[in-house]
Design a protein around this motif. Sequence first.
Motif, short mmCIF file in Angstrom:
data_model
loop_
_atom_site.label_atom_id
_atom_site.label_comp_id
_atom_site.label_asym_id
_atom_site.label_seq_id
_atom_site.Cartn_x
_atom_site.Cartn_y
_atom_site.Cartn_z
N ALA A 154 0.76 -1.21 -0.11
CA ALA A 154 -0.06 0.00 -0.08
C ALA A 154 0.92 1.16 0.01
CB ALA A 154 -0.79 -0.11 1.27
N PRO A 155 0.58 2.23 -0.86
CA PRO A 155 1.47 3.66 -0.66
C PRO A 155 1.54 4.29 0.51
CG PRO A 155 -0.84 3.85 -1.95
CD PRO A 155 -0.68 2.34 -1.62
N ASP A 156 0.51 4.06 1.56
CA ASP A 156 0.55 4.73 2.93
C ASP A 156 1.08 3.80 3.89
OD1 ASP A 156 -1.30 2.78 2.90
OD2 ASP A 156 -2.99 4.26 3.98
N ASN A 157 1.85 2.57 3.34
CA ASN A 157 2.31 1.70 4.34
C ASN A 157 3.65 2.31 4.95
OD1 ASN A 157 2.75 -0.81 5.73
ND2 ASN A 157 4.43 -1.04 4.30
N PRO A 158 3.85 2.36 6.32
CA PRO A 158 4.92 2.94 6.72
C PRO A 158 6.06 2.15 6.26
CG PRO A 158 3.47 2.90 8.45
CD PRO A 158 2.72 2.11 7.15
N PRO A 159 7.34 2.78 6.39
CA PRO A 159 8.79 2.28 5.94
C PRO A 159 8.95 1.01 6.84
CG PRO A 159 9.09 4.32 6.95
CD PRO A 159 7.67 4.17 6.83
N ALA A 160 10.02 0.32 6.55
CA ALA A 160 10.37 -0.76 7.31
C ALA A 160 11.01 -0.48 8.42
CB ALA A 160 11.43 -1.47 6.50
N GLU A 161 11.72 0.58 8.85
CA GLU A 161 12.21 1.05 10.12
C GLU A 161 11.18 1.21 11.12
OE1 GLU A 161 12.71 2.51 7.16
OE2 GLU A 161 14.89 2.03 6.73
N TRP A 197 8.20 -0.41 11.20
CA TRP A 197 7.54 -1.73 11.50
C TRP A 197 8.74 -2.61 12.69
CZ3 TRP A 197 2.82 -2.72 11.66
CH2 TRP A 197 2.03 -1.95 10.65
N LYS A 198 10.02 -2.24 12.31
CA LYS A 198 10.96 -2.91 13.14
C LYS A 198 11.00 -2.25 14.68
CE LYS A 198 16.11 -3.40 13.14
NZ LYS A 198 16.40 -2.79 14.53
N ALA A 199 11.05 -0.90 14.48
CA ALA A 199 10.76 -0.27 16.02
C ALA A 199 9.69 -0.66 16.58
CB ALA A 199 10.88 1.18 15.79
N ARG A 200 8.60 -0.69 16.01
CA ARG A 200 7.21 -1.08 16.57
C ARG A 200 7.33 -2.64 17.09
NH1 ARG A 200 1.18 -0.32 14.52
NH2 ARG A 200 0.16 -1.39 16.35
N TRP A 201 7.74 -3.44 16.21
CA TRP A 201 8.21 -4.92 16.69
C TRP A 201 8.86 -5.08 17.95
CZ3 TRP A 201 11.06 -9.13 17.69
CH2 TRP A 201 10.53 -10.21 17.65
N GLU A 202 10.03 -4.22 17.78
CA GLU A 202 10.91 -4.49 18.99
C GLU A 202 10.51 -4.07 20.45
OE1 GLU A 202 14.48 -2.19 17.65
OE2 GLU A 202 15.27 -4.18 16.56
N SER A 203 9.59 -2.78 20.39
CA SER A 203 8.85 -2.23 21.49
C SER A 203 7.95 -3.51 21.79
CB SER A 203 8.42 -1.06 21.26
OG SER A 203 9.12 -0.16 20.89
#
Length: 253
Positions: free
Chosen positions: A203-210, A212-218
Amino acid sequence: MLAVLLVPVLLWQEPEPPPEPSPAPKVEAPAPAAPTAPVVVIDDAKAKVLVAEFTKSLKGTPSMAQKTQALQKLAGSANKLLVKPLAQVVETDKSIVVRKHAAQLLVEQPAVEANPTVRKLLRSARVGTAPAVMAELVRGLVRCGYEQKQWPDLADLFEQTWHPDRVPLQEALLDLVIATKEKQAIPLLLRNLDAPEPKDPHAPDNPPAEYWKARWESWAVWKGKVKDALFALTGQRFSTAAEAEAWLKKNPG
């Protein structure tokens, strides 16, 4: 010839046993935390003396040790007059350690004055850059008059950003939900029960990989507390948000 005869003998010798592993180094248990001094309500006259001494001790450029000593002299005392000087330290001091200490003392003050001051500090831009200090304030709200009407302002803090520094604040908010059984937190808990992943990676409005990485680690740090919070509210253990939503639909009460 002798050498030839010795070869099979040497081949059939039992191997030497492996050396015994070295014993693991002993790790000393951490010293138990010092007991918290009982808080005593003091009269205005004594509070004025404490505030005057505290203000004097912070003049100039005191060291962290001097600041800590000045704060310690206020420990165990509760009076509305102590709220303002403590709040000023929480908001403006350069040391996170000192600010956290002041926050711990602030939430021990009379709830009528301490509670609105704590909530005001949580909205402060200066305090907003120090999640560890915010975490102390959130935990303290449980002890100084938290009310359900205050939840909407707190809820906004949880998903504001997924920077790793925010983890202590997010954990403090979950602890508050568990301690107060705050049912208004259920939507937030459901949003954060499953491992975070994009619904549509393309999706064009999907946030970047960074992101999702930060969110997953939290999430990986406090995911257990999300389940604990749902258990505190429902008495049930859930593995997925879909499972929790299905149960809540059948048990709306």
